[in-house]
Design a protein around this motif. Structure first.
Motif, mmCIF file in Angstrom:
data_model
loop_
_atom_site.group_PDB
_atom_site.id
_atom_site.type_symbol
_atom_site.label_atom_id
_atom_site.label_comp_id
_atom_site.label_asym_id
_atom_site.label_seq_id
_atom_site.Cartn_x
_atom_site.Cartn_y
_atom_site.Cartn_z
ATOM 1 N N CYS A 1 0.751 -0.928 -0.062
ATOM 2 C CA CYS A 1 0.035 -0.215 -0.424
ATOM 3 C C CYS A 1 0.982 1.638 -0.040
ATOM 4 N N THR A 2 0.108 1.752 -0.639
ATOM 5 C CA THR A 2 0.847 3.604 -0.456
ATOM 6 C C THR A 2 0.647 3.890 0.711
ATOM 7 N N PRO A 3 1.511 5.106 1.248
ATOM 8 C CA PRO A 3 0.785 5.567 2.665
ATOM 9 C C PRO A 3 -0.003 6.458 2.334
ATOM 10 N N PHE A 4 -1.086 6.733 1.291
ATOM 11 C CA PHE A 4 -2.520 7.464 1.356
ATOM 12 C C PHE A 4 -3.698 6.194 1.987
ATOM 13 N N MET B 1 4.207 12.203 -18.857
ATOM 14 C CA MET B 1 3.566 12.264 -17.672
ATOM 15 C C MET B 1 3.779 11.363 -16.647
ATOM 16 N N ALA B 2 3.683 10.345 -17.527
ATOM 17 C CA ALA B 2 4.107 8.813 -16.526
ATOM 18 C C ALA B 2 5.315 9.350 -15.340
ATOM 19 N N THR B 3 6.047 9.541 -16.463
ATOM 20 C CA THR B 3 7.507 9.657 -16.306
ATOM 21 C C THR B 3 7.661 10.797 -15.401
ATOM 22 N N ALA B 4 7.401 11.903 -15.749
ATOM 23 C CA ALA B 4 7.267 13.091 -14.265
ATOM 24 C C ALA B 4 7.100 12.869 -12.901
ATOM 25 N N THR B 5 5.549 11.811 -13.154
ATOM 26 C CA THR B 5 4.964 11.916 -11.526
ATOM 27 C C THR B 5 6.312 10.559 -11.152
ATOM 28 N N SER C 1 1.483 3.758 -11.036
ATOM 29 C CA SER C 1 1.685 4.744 -11.036
ATOM 30 C C SER C 1 1.007 6.096 -10.514
ATOM 31 N N ARG C 2 0.073 5.624 -10.795
ATOM 32 C CA ARG C 2 -1.363 6.991 -9.852
ATOM 33 C C ARG C 2 -1.577 6.602 -9.056
ATOM 34 N N ARG C 3 -1.608 4.879 -8.401
ATOM 35 C CA ARG C 3 -1.773 5.679 -6.762
ATOM 36 C C ARG C 3 -0.755 5.777 -6.283
ATOM 37 N N LYS C 4 0.803 5.497 -6.643
ATOM 38 C CA LYS C 4 1.406 7.050 -6.139
ATOM 39 C C LYS C 4 1.391 8.297 -6.171
ATOM 40 N N LEU C 5 1.127 8.517 -7.403
ATOM 41 C CA LEU C 5 0.605 9.714 -7.598
ATOM 42 C C LEU C 5 -0.702 10.422 -6.553
ATOM 43 N N TYR C 6 -1.818 9.713 -6.650
ATOM 44 C CA TYR C 6 -2.424 10.019 -5.028
ATOM 45 C C TYR C 6 -1.477 9.659 -3.807
ATOM 46 N N SER C 7 -0.935 9.546 -3.840
ATOM 47 C CA SER C 7 -0.177 9.302 -2.192
ATOM 48 C C SER C 7 0.139 10.708 -1.778
ATOM 49 N N ARG C 8 0.999 11.399 -3.653
ATOM 50 C CA ARG C 8 1.915 12.415 -3.108
ATOM 51 C C ARG C 8 0.929 13.707 -2.986
ATOM 52 N N LEU C 9 0.071 13.363 -3.849
ATOM 53 C CA LEU C 9 -1.119 14.347 -3.860
ATOM 54 C C LEU C 9 -2.163 14.634 -2.429
ATOM 55 N N PHE C 10 -2.267 13.678 -2.023
ATOM 56 C CA PHE C 10 -2.643 13.363 -0.938
ATOM 57 C C PHE C 10 -2.040 13.731 0.148
#
Lengths: 315, 422
Positions: free
Chosen positions: A206-209, B1-5, B33-42
């Motif tokens: 899981c990610t931190p989120f 875009m994917a690489t940037a994230t 990568s989408r999940r990581k993006l969400y995590s980053r945004l959160f």
């Protein structure tokens, strides 16, 4: 016979007196504790007793009070024409409370998640005291802040669409007031979730989120909900902010840009007015306070029960 | 875009304590990568919203400071509220009033609250009905903490101001209720000496508001000495006495006098009326649950081994509490008490209900039954006015109030550090 000095010099006391003293002390402490029940009983007796005078009055009917949509207790010169329907006050209270909750609940919860899951100790060292300072600010100061800053900026950004006194600015100030409480209680609940649960989630990739939202928050949900309910009842009972910033006209609408008198706001206005003890207007104060008490007491009671009943205990 | 994230996830270092495995081993699919993006945004959202509270506090302090800094003068601290002249109005009576009310509040709420906390934490009963009573009291206290303070204000109004009308109602500008001690009622009569020199005559019948002096009567002077009051009748043709000593003790025949009461500082009557005593006791109801809960937490924090050692030495329960648990829990209790007092100083609603919204008062309380103004009530009054001068005064008074609160909070932190055991 040689006895130790400690025994020679010691003044022995009869055990009997000691037992009596001990019992007296315990009884005194028990009295203190029973006094807290006395306070609750006193509140209920006082509210019911004085509201009874209100209901008894020939200008008021119970059904009119519970269903009426007009409240003109202080505005009308003639007592015959005064309307006593609780709904404008209730809707004013709800408008302010809903706006406050829209601010306090998400922001408070997210702040709590940040503090408990992400924040480094340096950020915590700034954020925690800030929240404590906000929690310690007197409510009359926040009311002044709403009049001084929030309301003019709302008018500025909406191009004058808001009244000078409106539900939104009062709601924003009440939201600021409730935020530290939500965040500190939720953080306690999140903190109680054991580390192993988080590590398990991370181990599954899981990610931190996802860990925070799908694992930690549900595990602490009972604590978070009871914190929300507590904040809700605090917002309903908040007085000085709404007395300063929400206005004094009881309106029955859903428009947050208008004036809105809340239940507590009415109590303050009534106290400031010159109605003497014994008039219907004076007793209406107690009927409003009784409604307020029933709502907040119910809220906190439900919050307590949720916390006790559904709290997951991790040993 | 994917690489940037993905690069943003890789170089952004996640918080060390969260145990985040780092970007290196993650499989680089679209999904991840989408999940990581969400995590980053959160994470960003968290930082933003948490920062918001710091910003709000900053805006609040700066705006109030900006509005009130020009009125932060010695006038503000020394003068009293003035209806006609807002430029020289001040808040001295309200500072004194707040101190007095908080004194009453501390003297009544702290012993009661700490006693209750000791009872709940240290004397847990064993039998079933008593255990139920115990948990009922506990639940009740938690609920009392959620009752709005304005409801406590109404309770104080009924309980302390009117005492459920058992002792008769308090009237405006009249001595009423059951007066216990500390007050003397007199008629005030002008003596012949002139220049506002007055003679006091003890009042027997309280209902009689004025008297007419027709015959010599008993009177008292300011020191409480009794003397015979002489009469001078202008109609009889006698000359006015010339000796100033005699003139002070002589009044014109037929002279009237109004009632006047002299109160000592310990003047007490039942019910209390709109007095600072009633207000302080009402505030103590408001902060009682806070004191109890904080003291309970402090007592819970005392190590059980300390108590067991005390019991092992043969102490009774109360001795253990008195000499072991209570001293060990004292820093926590003191901190909680000071925070509760901070709450009491800032509380306006119950005082508004009990004492009313009037702020015209030039001094602190003169006796136990005297009305006072407190800082939050004064701020409420000033902030509710239209004139810019009063708005600025309100901001300046808020700065003073916040400074007092800050001082108290630092005292709490200092005590916590200083009294920490071990």
């Amino acid at each position: 016979m040689n006895r130790p000095a400690a025994l020679v010099n010691k003044k022995f006391r009869s055990t009997g007196i000691g037992v009596v003293q001990e019992k007296a002390m315990v009884a005194l402490l028990a009295l203190c504790a029973l006094l807290t029940i006395g306070i609750t009983v006193g509140i209920i007796v006082m509210l019911i007793g004085e509201s009874w005078h209100f209901i008894q009055s020939k200008y008021v009917s119970l059904s009119g009070f519970l269903t009426g949509t007009e409240w003109t207790a202080l505005q009308s010169k003639d007592i015959e024409k005064a309307q006593f329907g609780i709904w404008p006050l209730l809707s004013g209270t709800l408008r302010v409370t809903v706006i406050a909750m829209l601010i306090a609940l998400p922001c408070g919860l997210i702040t709590a998640i940040y503090l408990s899951e992400f924040a480094s100790s340096r950020v915590r060292a700034i954020l925690k005291p800030t929240l404590e300072v906000i929690a310690g600010i007197p409510t009359v100061v926040l009311g002044y802040f709403a009049v001084l800053v929030v309301s003019p900026s709302l008018q500025f950004f909406s191009g004058g669409g808001f009244d000078t006194f409106n539900a939104t600015s009062a709601g924003i100030a009440v939201g600021i007031l409730c935020l530290p409480m939500v965040s500190s209680l939720s953080e306690d609940a999140l903190h109680a979730v054991p580390r192993a649960l988080r590590e398990g989630a991370y181990g599954l990739g899981c990610t931190p989120f996802e860990t925070s939202i799908k694992v930690v928050v549900p595990a602490a949900l009972s604590g978070i909900i009871s914190a929300f309910l507590l904040a809700f009842s605090r917002a309903i009972g908040e007085t000085m902010v709404v007395a300063l910033a929400a206005g004094t006209r009881a309106t029955f609408t859903a428009d947050p840009r208008e004036q809105s008198q809340t239940m507590t706001g009415f109590i303050v206005e009534m106290i400031k007015s010159e109605n003497e003890y014994g008039t219907v207007q004076y007793f209406s104060l107690y009927a409003v306070a009784f409604t307020l008490f029933v709502i907040t007491f119910g809220m906190t009671l439900v919050g307590q029960l949720i916390r006790r009943r559904y709290q997951e205990v991790y040993s | 875009m994917a690489t940037a994230t993905s690069s943003s996830v890789d170089d952004g270092s996640p918080p060390p304590e969260s145990g985040y495995p780092g970007g290196g081993f993650a499989v680089s699919t679209d999904n991840s990568s989408r999940r990581k993006l969400y995590s980053r945004l959160f994470y960003l959202l968290c930082v933003l919203i948490s920062g918001l509270s710091v910003v709000v506090l900053g805006v609040l302090l700066v705006s109030i400071g900006w509005q009130g800094h020009s009125r932060l003068t010695w006038d503000l601290l020394q003068n009293s509220h003035s209806e006609l002249n807002p430029d020289s109005a001040g808040m001295w009576p309200s500072i004194v009033g707040s101190i007095f009310i908080c004194g009453i509040c501390a003297a009544s709420a702290l012993p009661l609250g700490i006693g209750t906390a000791i009872f709940l934490e240290e004397f847990k009963p064993n039998s079933k009905p008593l255990r139920m009573l115990h948990s009922f009291i506990q639940l009740n206290i938690s609920n009392l903490a959620g009752v709005p303070s304005i409801v406590y204000g109404l309770l104080g109004l009924s309980l302390f101001v009117f005492m459920f009308n058992v002792f008769g109602r308090i009237q405006v500008n009249e001595s009423s209720g059951t007066e216990l001690f500390g007050v003397n009622h007199y008629y005030q009569v002008l003596s012949l000496a002139g220049g506002g020199h007055t003679v006091l005559i003890p009042q027997e019948e309280e209902a009689e508001k004025t008297i007419k002096i027709d015959a010599p009567t008993q009177a008292v002077d300011r020191d409480g000495q009794k003397f015979e009051l002489a009469i001078w009748d202008p109609a009889s043709g006698e000359p006015k006495p010339s000796d100033p000593k005699v003139r002070e003790r002589t009044v014109r025949k037929g002279q009237g006098g109004g009632s006047y009461s002299e109160t000592k500082w310990y003047y007490l009557r039942l019910p209390f009326g709109k007095s600072f005593l009633a207000a302080g006791l009402t505030l103590s109801l408001v902060i009682l649950p806070i004191v109890i809960i904080a003291s309970q937490e402090a007592l819970r924090g005392v190590a059980p081994s300390l108590r067991e050692a005390s019991f092992g030495l043969g102490s009774t329960k109360w001795q253990t509490v008195r000499h072991v648990s209570l001293p060990a829990a004292m820093p926590g209790i003191m901190t909680g008490a000071i925070l509760a007092m901070g709450r009491a100083i800032g509380e306006a609603a119950p005082i508004l209900v009990v004492l009313g919204a009037a702020v015209a008062k030039n001094s602190g309380p003169q006796n136990l039954m005297d009305n006072v103004v407190t800082m939050p009530v004064l701020i409420f009054n000033w902030a509710g006015r239209q004139q810019a001068a009063y708005q600025e005064l309100a901001a300046a008074a808020i700065i003073v109030l916040l400074a007092v609160l800050l001082l108290m909070n630092s005292a709490a932190i200092y005590l916590r550090q200083k009294m920490r055991v071990g």
